[in-house]
Each structure stands twice: as C-alpha cells, then as structure tokens.
Design a protein around this motif. Structure first.
Motif, PDB file in Angstrom:
ATOM      1  N   LYS A  37      -1.932   5.612  40.845  1.00 35.68           N
ATOM      2  CA  LYS A  37      -1.097   4.579  40.240  1.00 35.68           C
ATOM      3  C   LYS A  37       0.313   5.069  39.917  1.00 35.68           C
ATOM      4  CE  LYS A  37      -4.800   1.825  38.154  1.00 35.68           C
ATOM      5  NZ  LYS A  37      -5.296   1.207  36.892  1.00 35.68           N
ATOM      6  N   ARG A  38       0.527   6.361  40.021  1.00 33.01           N
ATOM      7  CA  ARG A  38       1.860   6.890  39.728  1.00 33.01           C
ATOM      8  C   ARG A  38       2.832   6.442  40.816  1.00 33.01           C
ATOM      9  NH1 ARG A  38       3.530  13.267  38.641  1.00 33.01           N
ATOM     10  NH2 ARG A  38       5.643  12.839  37.870  1.00 33.01           N
ATOM     11  N   ASP A  39       3.962   5.909  40.370  1.00 29.68           N
ATOM     12  CA  ASP A  39       4.937   5.370  41.325  1.00 29.68           C
ATOM     13  C   ASP A  39       6.317   5.974  41.035  1.00 29.68           C
ATOM     14  OD1 ASP A  39       6.154   3.873  43.285  1.00 29.68           O
ATOM     15  OD2 ASP A  39       6.270   2.045  42.064  1.00 29.68           O
ATOM     16  N   GLY A  40       6.347   7.289  41.040  1.00 28.32           N
ATOM     17  CA  GLY A  40       7.612   7.969  40.851  1.00 28.32           C
ATOM     18  C   GLY A  40       7.990   8.257  39.412  1.00 28.32           C
ATOM     19  N   GLN A  41       7.161   7.883  38.446  1.00 28.81           N
ATOM     20  CA  GLN A  41       7.500   8.132  37.045  1.00 28.81           C
ATOM     21  C   GLN A  41       7.617   9.626  36.766  1.00 28.81           C
ATOM     22  OE1 GLN A  41       5.046   6.013  37.969  1.00 28.81           O
ATOM     23  NE2 GLN A  41       4.944   4.217  36.615  1.00 28.81           N
ATOM     24  N   GLU A  42       8.656  10.000  36.047  1.00 25.92           N
ATOM     25  CA  GLU A  42       8.781  11.373  35.583  1.00 25.92           C
ATOM     26  C   GLU A  42       7.918  11.528  34.329  1.00 25.92           C
ATOM     27  OE1 GLU A  42      12.799  12.603  35.039  1.00 25.92           O
ATOM     28  OE2 GLU A  42      13.265  12.497  37.183  1.00 25.92           O
ATOM     29  N   VAL A  43       7.145  12.606  34.266  1.00 33.75           N
ATOM     30  CA  VAL A  43       6.155  12.764  33.199  1.00 33.75           C
ATOM     31  C   VAL A  43       6.193  14.177  32.632  1.00 33.75           C
ATOM     32  CG1 VAL A  43       3.703  12.667  32.607  1.00 33.75           C
ATOM     33  CG2 VAL A  43       4.641  11.066  34.284  1.00 33.75           C
ATOM     34  N   ALA A  44       6.089  14.263  31.309  1.00 31.99           N
ATOM     35  CA  ALA A  44       5.887  15.534  30.616  1.00 31.99           C
ATOM     36  C   ALA A  44       4.699  15.352  29.682  1.00 31.99           C
ATOM     37  CB  ALA A  44       7.132  15.921  29.813  1.00 31.99           C
ATOM     38  N   GLY A  45       3.910  16.389  29.500  1.00 30.76           N
ATOM     39  CA  GLY A  45       2.754  16.227  28.615  1.00 30.76           C
ATOM     40  C   GLY A  45       1.971  17.498  28.435  1.00 30.76           C
ATOM     41  N   LYS A  46       0.951  17.418  27.594  1.00 32.12           N
ATOM     42  CA  LYS A  46       0.127  18.591  27.308  1.00 32.12           C
ATOM     43  C   LYS A  46      -1.300  18.166  27.023  1.00 32.12           C
ATOM     44  CE  LYS A  46      -0.703  22.938  26.672  1.00 32.12           C
ATOM     45  NZ  LYS A  46      -2.079  22.701  27.140  1.00 32.12           N
ATOM     46  N   TRP A  99      -7.697  16.063  24.054  1.00 35.58           N
ATOM     47  CA  TRP A  99      -6.454  15.303  23.935  1.00 35.58           C
ATOM     48  C   TRP A  99      -5.621  15.345  25.207  1.00 35.58           C
ATOM     49  CZ3 TRP A  99      -4.426  13.637  18.930  1.00 35.58           C
ATOM     50  CH2 TRP A  99      -5.231  13.987  17.841  1.00 35.58           C
ATOM     51  N   PHE A 100      -4.830  14.309  25.379  1.00 38.90           N
ATOM     52  CA  PHE A 100      -3.655  14.391  26.251  1.00 38.90           C
ATOM     53  C   PHE A 100      -2.556  13.581  25.588  1.00 38.90           C
ATOM     54  CE2 PHE A 100      -0.768  13.098  29.674  1.00 38.90           C
ATOM     55  CZ  PHE A 100      -0.413  14.366  30.129  1.00 38.90           C
ATOM     56  N   THR A 101      -1.455  14.251  25.298  1.00 38.18           N
ATOM     57  CA  THR A 101      -0.274  13.585  24.770  1.00 38.18           C
ATOM     58  C   THR A 101       0.850  13.812  25.763  1.00 38.18           C
ATOM     59  OG1 THR A 101      -0.971  13.997  22.493  1.00 38.18           O
ATOM     60  CG2 THR A 101       1.324  13.405  22.842  1.00 38.18           C
ATOM     61  N   GLY A 102       1.404  12.730  26.253  1.00 29.81           N
ATOM     62  CA  GLY A 102       2.431  12.846  27.271  1.00 29.81           C
ATOM     63  C   GLY A 102       3.447  11.734  27.164  1.00 29.81           C
ATOM     64  N   TYR A 103       4.524  11.878  27.949  1.00 29.50           N
ATOM     65  CA  TYR A 103       5.578  10.873  27.857  1.00 29.50           C
ATOM     66  C   TYR A 103       6.391  10.789  29.137  1.00 29.50           C
ATOM     67  CZ  TYR A 103       8.131  15.113  26.197  1.00 29.50           C
ATOM     68  OH  TYR A 103       8.662  16.371  26.040  1.00 29.50           O
TER      69      TYR A 103
END
Length: 755
Positions: free
Chosen positions: A590-599, A610-614
């Motif tokens: 489902k990812r369509d080019g979104q830039e993502v950061a997370g842990k 947990w997964f916390t991301g943005y």
C-alpha cells in the motif's frame, strides 16, 4: 528684678520649652497617638460587629432554595472535528432510596470518609470555609474539606462556581438546613444525590453499577469503597484506574474503615478480617459502544483537567460535577475518516486473526493507537480497544506498559542535542562506531549493566545508524551512559515524556519506564516538527451557555535544536528502509512513495510490542499489550495468533502501515536540516571494496559519510545483510580499522529489551 526672680523666670521658661522640643524632635509620638491599642481594638471589634451584622442580614435574607440538581442536568454533545455528531450523554441514572434501606454501617462509612464530626457539628466547617474564602479572594482556589452538609448544599442547591457569594450562600444554607432538618435527612440527601462514576447518581445506582446488588444488600467493605470513590469517581473506578489510582483508592478504603474503628462503629477484629472488595466490571452504556466510549471518556478527562488548571474548579471532583451538569458542546480534533480507517486497520491486521477458542492466549491481546498531526498537535484518531463495552480501559492513554526500543530515538536525540562524546572522546554522530556484542558491559557507569540483544545476537562493530536499524541494545546502553543518563532524562522530559516515570539509570535505555501511545505519539511528533514541542490535543473547542474553556496552543517552543531532531528523523528512515520495520512498512504493497521514519519496540518478556512512526504530515503510535483477560495482570504475548512471539515489526508495524498509507500524502517530503543519517544521499558512489554485491534497489543507509577518514569506514557495510525481525544467527560484524575504546569489564546484569 532680683536674682531669685530671674532664676525662677528661667526655670519657668525652661519647663515651658521642654514640651515644644519633644513635639519638634519626636516624629513617632503623633503616629502612636493615632494607632493606639484602644483605637486598634475598637477598629477590630467594629469590623467584627459589622461582619456579624452582615452575616445576620444574609441569614435572614437567604432561604433554603428548592432542590434543582435534576433540573440543571443537561446532555453534553460531543462532535467530530467537522462538527458532525459523535455522541450525546447526560441521561440521569438515579433511584432515590430511604436511608432506612441503607445498612447502618454503610451509612457510617460515608460519615467516616467525609466528615467524622457530622453527627455533632452545626453543618459548617468554619475553619475550612474561612480558608476557602481567603483562597478564593487571593485567587488560589479552595483548599481543605467541607462538611457533608456543605457538600450536599453545594451539589444539590447551588452551583460549583468559585465565588465568595456562592461560598457565603453555602455556609448560610448549611447552617439553616442543619437547624431545620435531621442529620438522617441530610445524610440521605447526600448519598442519594452524589455522583459515583459509571453514570450512577445516588447509592442505589452505584450499588448496582459496581457490585450488581441493591443498596440494602451492600456489605460494609463495599460501602467503604463507594464512600472512598466519592473523592474522585473517574480516577478511582477500578475498571479504568491506573496502578497509581488503584493504590490511592485502596489507601482511601483503608482510611474509611480505620476511621470507623476509631469512632467505635466497627469492631477492630472484624476490620482486620476485611479484604478489598474488587468491583464488578461495568455494564456499559450502549451509546458508548465501539470506539465512542473511549473518545468520550478521554474528552471528559481532558476537559476536567483543564477546568482545574484554569481555576474554574477547585479539584477534579468538582470539575466532574461541572461537566456532568451538562450543557457542554465538546468538539474533538478527531477526523471521522481517519478514525474509521484506524479502527479498520486494527481489525484487518490484528483482531480478525485472533481466535480465542483455538488459542486462549489470543484473548489477552490489547491494542492501542494514537494519530497526531505534527504541525497542529491535533489528535486526529484514537483507538482505545476492541470495544468500550468489553474493555473499559483506554489502551491509547494507559501508561503501565514499557515503550521498549521506541525510546532509543530519545537517547540519540539527547546525544546530538548535548554534543555528547564517546568514552574515548569522539563526537557521537549517526556514523560513530560502537561494539554491538550482546551482554557487553557498559563503560563509565557506577551501575553495572550488560544488556542482552534480541535473541542474544552479536553484531560486532557497527555504526549508530546500524544499531538503530537493528535495535541493538548493547550499543544504546553504552550510548546512554556516554551521553549521561541525567541528560537523557532531561531531553525525554523536554520531548514530552512524563518525568514521574523516568529514572536516570542505564536500564532506562531499554525503555523500561511506563508510557502510553498518546505520550509516544507526542514525542515523535516533536521530532517530526523539527524539535518544536508538540503536546497532543484531543479537544478542539469547548463551550456552554455560561463559559468557554480556553486550551493552550498544542505547539510550543523549540525544545531541542532542529538539527538534532532532523538527524534523528534521518536515522529513523533507516529503520524502515533497512531495519526491523523493513518487511511490514518499506515493502508494504500500500505504500505509494510516502517518506517514512519510525522505530519498533518489544519489551522484556514480550509483554508489549510497539511501532511508532511518521510521515512528514502525520505521526502514529501503535502498541500491543499483554493483559490477562480475567485478572488484568500483564502477561507475555508469546504464541499469540500462533506466532512464537509478537515483535514491533509484526502486528504493530502492519497496523501502522495499513492505516497510514491510506490517509497520508504521497508527495510530502521531510525537510531535513542535517547531513547525517540514512535519509541523506551519499555524495559519492562507494568503491567495490567498500560495498559488497547487493541488489541494485538497495540504498546504503549505513555507509559512513564521505567526510570521514577511510580508516573509519567499515570494510563491509552491515546494510547488505538482510535484516530480520528476530535475528537467530549472528550477523556479519564489520571490522573497522579504528577499534572502539568504549568497552570495560563489568559484571553483566539481566537482559532487557529487544526490538
């Protein structure tokens, strides 16, 4: 004139001159004549007489009004951010019962809890009332207690307004009521009109709500709990109370029973044999089914806390009364579409895969999630649990589970903010090399600490970037000590973590404090917002026909530098593109080019994951918690859904991706002010000797920067190793030519957190 006459004349002149000299030379004598003790006493007595006269006038003028508590109760309206209706509440659940139907010892429990001198006093606590008047005049708010009569008068006849006139009215009416009515009449009114939580007004409704019995069948232990509950109904409701609140209500329960013993109302041996009566689970309001109840109760809590903070209410108990009196229109920041999408994501990625009949452990899984706009601080979606009517505790706001490795970015933020150095004096950056050996004792700590990596995996010498990607405990334990745990805690507080849960000890590097998805979403939103503090705000606006409640701006000042925040974001893109979230997030269809950061994060003994991301426009924290379906105790998540264990890169990351990739912008980009981390494109192509063969689509997220000397560049880059959520074999260890010097021989301690 003879000598004798002259001498007498001089003497007479001297005597006459003396008073004139005293008048001219003594400036205090006039003040003393003005402030004599007689005048001061007279003024004091005059003021007392005036006050007594005024009180007599008030006593003659003020009558006992008609009870109007029911008439004042209105519905509260809760709206989504677009103004559409979320819920409406305010229905009164009350059944008045005669005092004769309430067991005598239960009656005495209420007196012991609130007003031991009730049967002897005149209905007014003069000291407490005077203190309340002074504090109201000085703007401090009231402190101290009131009698049962005063509380009954305030709740049933008057309002909760903090004014001198209201307090004077309360005192006068209480005195009159005490003279005109019996103590039983007043006590019956008090216990029949008080609010006990769970939408229960009066002791009959409370007995049914908490113990599923009539008031006449209450045991003294149960009555003592209901009496204790009145101090803070929402906070002390066992079904939703935090561990701290449960401790407080048990202390209050003991206080009530001990007072009964002191007053001779309860035998000491009978008291010692009593055990705390755990209330039954709530029956629930059908109108609060699904996610609605979580949102309404969270909004109520936020409103009540704000009423106290701005001085409109003396305490939480009074704020509850103000809120329950109704007439409020409460608009939440919740986006209806995002709220629906989040609930669907949890169902599709988690709850639909659980089978309690086949695997009883599946009944012990609780999920919570919060989604925050990092630019405004608005909480746009919140998932509190499978259904408010089935599980009343809001998993999105609970703080009793460890955030585990989702705390690691805070450690890195502290290192960058404080310009920290390793034990050998080298600046800490994303490319600093540490020893990633499992159970490696930290150097420089007074407290021995040697944490185990996930699956006891040994990684050898790795960069901080790789350590974040693979969530290597041993590296971050040393990193935290290098920064200084006091500094780590200070930065954690700046980012929005609760200081009460933080301790400046090495074990905290594994995220062993308590935290909620709401709290962690705020921390990551601050990072996403380039270091400007974001305090998640559930409420958009609140008003009724008499007041409008103002809320502070959710976006505050710069709490860490933009460069530090942006570097952490850059590093966290590596967790997604080349680390523990790779499969669930980077490779998600489902990812369509979104830039993502997370842990990712997985706590000790797998009790939480947990997964916390943005993305640049939205932050979401997802937590899974192991909670015994019957006792509420924390339990491991092993074997849930038939899997060996639940890691942060599993269900939490899958829920996150299913939700976020449907509601976030596909074109938004991180505007990063940094030259470090996985998001920074290398300025030159690594030579073949530095970069073993790998698939063309892979990005070297952990390659050392081109500004570093060649001797600091590992001969083999760890990013070529295919990361796994659960490493079972030792990954290849790059061997830098410059050997790190931050190791020391210390006794190891118990292993801690994983991914």
């Amino acid at each position: 004139m003879g000598r004798a006459e002259e001498r007498r004349a001089r003497q007479r002149g001297g005597h006459r001159a003396a008073p004139g000299r005293r008048a001219a030379g003594d400036g205090k004598s006039g003040i003393r004549r003005f402030f004599t003790w007689k005048k001061l006493l007279g003024t004091f007595l005059g003021a007392c007489l005036l006050g007594i006269g005024a009180f007599i006038v008030l006593y003659l003028v003020i009558d006992i009004p008609e009870g109007n508590a029911d008439a004042k109760l209105q519905s509260n309206v809760y709206e989504y951010s677009d103004g559409t209706l979320l819920a409406r509440d305010g229905t009164v659940n009350r059944e008045v019962v005669p005092l004769a139907k309430v067991p005598k010892k239960v009656q005495q429990a209420f007196v012991a809890a609130e007003n031991k001198t009730f049967y002897k006093d005149s209905g007014v606590d003069l000291k407490g009332t005077a203190r309340g008047l002074l504090n109201t005049l000085s703007g401090k708010g009231a402190q101290g207690g009131s009698t049962i009569t005063q509380q009954y008068v305030k709740n049933y006849y008057l309002t909760q307004d903090q004014t001198v006139s209201r307090k004077l009215q309360e005192m006068v009416i209480s005195l009159k009521l005490d003279r005109e009515k019996s103590k039983d009449y007043i006590l019956a009114g008090y216990i029949n009109t008080s609010y006990y939580g769970r939408n229960a007004y009066g002791i009959q409704a409370a007995a049914q709500a908490y113990y599923h019995v009539d008031a006449e069948d209450l045991e003294v232990e149960q009555g003592a709990y209901l009496a204790a509950l009145l101090q803070a109904p929402s906070q002390y409701d066992w079904a939703v109370a935090s561990d701290a609140s449960r401790k407080l209500v048990q202390e209050r329960w003991n206080y009530v029973l001990n007072n009964m013993v002191e007053e001779g109302w309860l035998d000491r041996s009978e008291r010692q044999a009593m055990k705390f009566p755990v209330p039954e689970k709530p029956k629930g309001d059908p109108g609060k089914a699904g996610q609605t109840g979580y949102l309404v109760e969270a909004a109520n809590d936020a409103l009540e806390q704000r009423l106290v903070a701005q001085g409109a209410a003396e305490n939480i108990k009074q704020a509850e009364v103000m809120r329950r009196n109704g007439g409020w229109t409460i608009t939440l920041n919740i986006d209806k579409k995002k709220q629906t999408a989040l609930a669907k994501a949890v169902k599709a990625q988690l709850t639909s895969k659980l089978d309690e009949k086949e695997r009883p452990v599946d009944a012990d899984v609780q999920a919570g999630a919060v989604s925050v706009n990092p630019k405004t601080g608005a909480v746009v979606a919140m998932y509190g649990g499978v259904d408010y009517l089935q599980h009343f505790r809001n998993n999105a706001t609970r703080t009793d589970y460890q955030p585990a490795s989702t705390f690691k970015p805070v450690i890195l933020a502290a290192a960058l903010e404080e310009n920290a150095k390793t034990q050998s004096g080298k600046p800490i950056t994303a490319n600093t090399i540490y020893d990633g050996t499992s159970k490696r004792p930290v150097k420089g700590s007074d407290i021995a600490f040697a944490p185990e990596n996930e699956d006891d995996g040994n990684y050898g010498d790795v960069t901080v970037q790789t350590a974040m990607n693979k969530s290597i405990n041993s590296v971050f334990a040393q990193l935290g000590v290098d920064v200084g745990m006091d500094e780590v805690v200070a930065v954690a507080e700046k980012l929005g973590m609760n200081s009460a849960d933080l301790k400046a000890v090495p074990a905290q590097t594994l995220g062993t404090m308590g935290a909620s998805p709401l709290e962690m979403a705020g921390v990551y939103a601050t990072l996403d917002n380039h270091g400007k503090k974001v305090t998640p705000a559930l409420i958009k606006s609140v008003e009724n026909n008499t007041r409008k409640v103002e809320f502070p701006d959710p976006v505050g000042e710069q709490v860490i530098s933009r460069e530090a925040a942006d570097t952490v974001t850059s590093v966290l893109t590596g967790v997604v593109d080349d680390g523990t979230a790779r499969t669930s997030v980077r490779d998600n269809a489902k990812r369509d080019g979104q830039e993502v950061a997370g842990k990712t994060g997985t706590s000790e003994n797998n009790k939480s994951a947990w997964f916390t991301g943005y993305t640049p426009d939205l932050v979401t924290a997802v937590g899974l918690f192991g909670e015994d379906n019957k006792t509420g105790a924390q339990v491991p998540l092993y074997k849930v859904a038939g899997l060996p264990r639940i890691n942060g890169g599993g269900f939490p990351a899958q829920i996150w991706a299913a939700y976020m990739f449907g509601v976030t912008s596909t074109s938004a980009e991180f505007d990063l002010d940094t030259d470090q981390g996985a998001a920074v494109e290398p300025t030159r192509t690594p030579t073949p000797t530095q970069r073993p063969t790998q698939t063309p689509t892979q990005q070297p997220t952990t390659q050392a920067p081109t500004t570093a000397p060649p001797s600091q560049t590992p001969s083999a880059t760890p990013t070529t190793q295919e990361p796994t959520e659960e490493p079972t074999t030792q990954p290849p260890s790059p061997t830098p030519t410059t050997k790190p010097t931050d190791d020391v021989s210390l006794d190891p301690v118990d292993p801690g957190d994983g991914q």
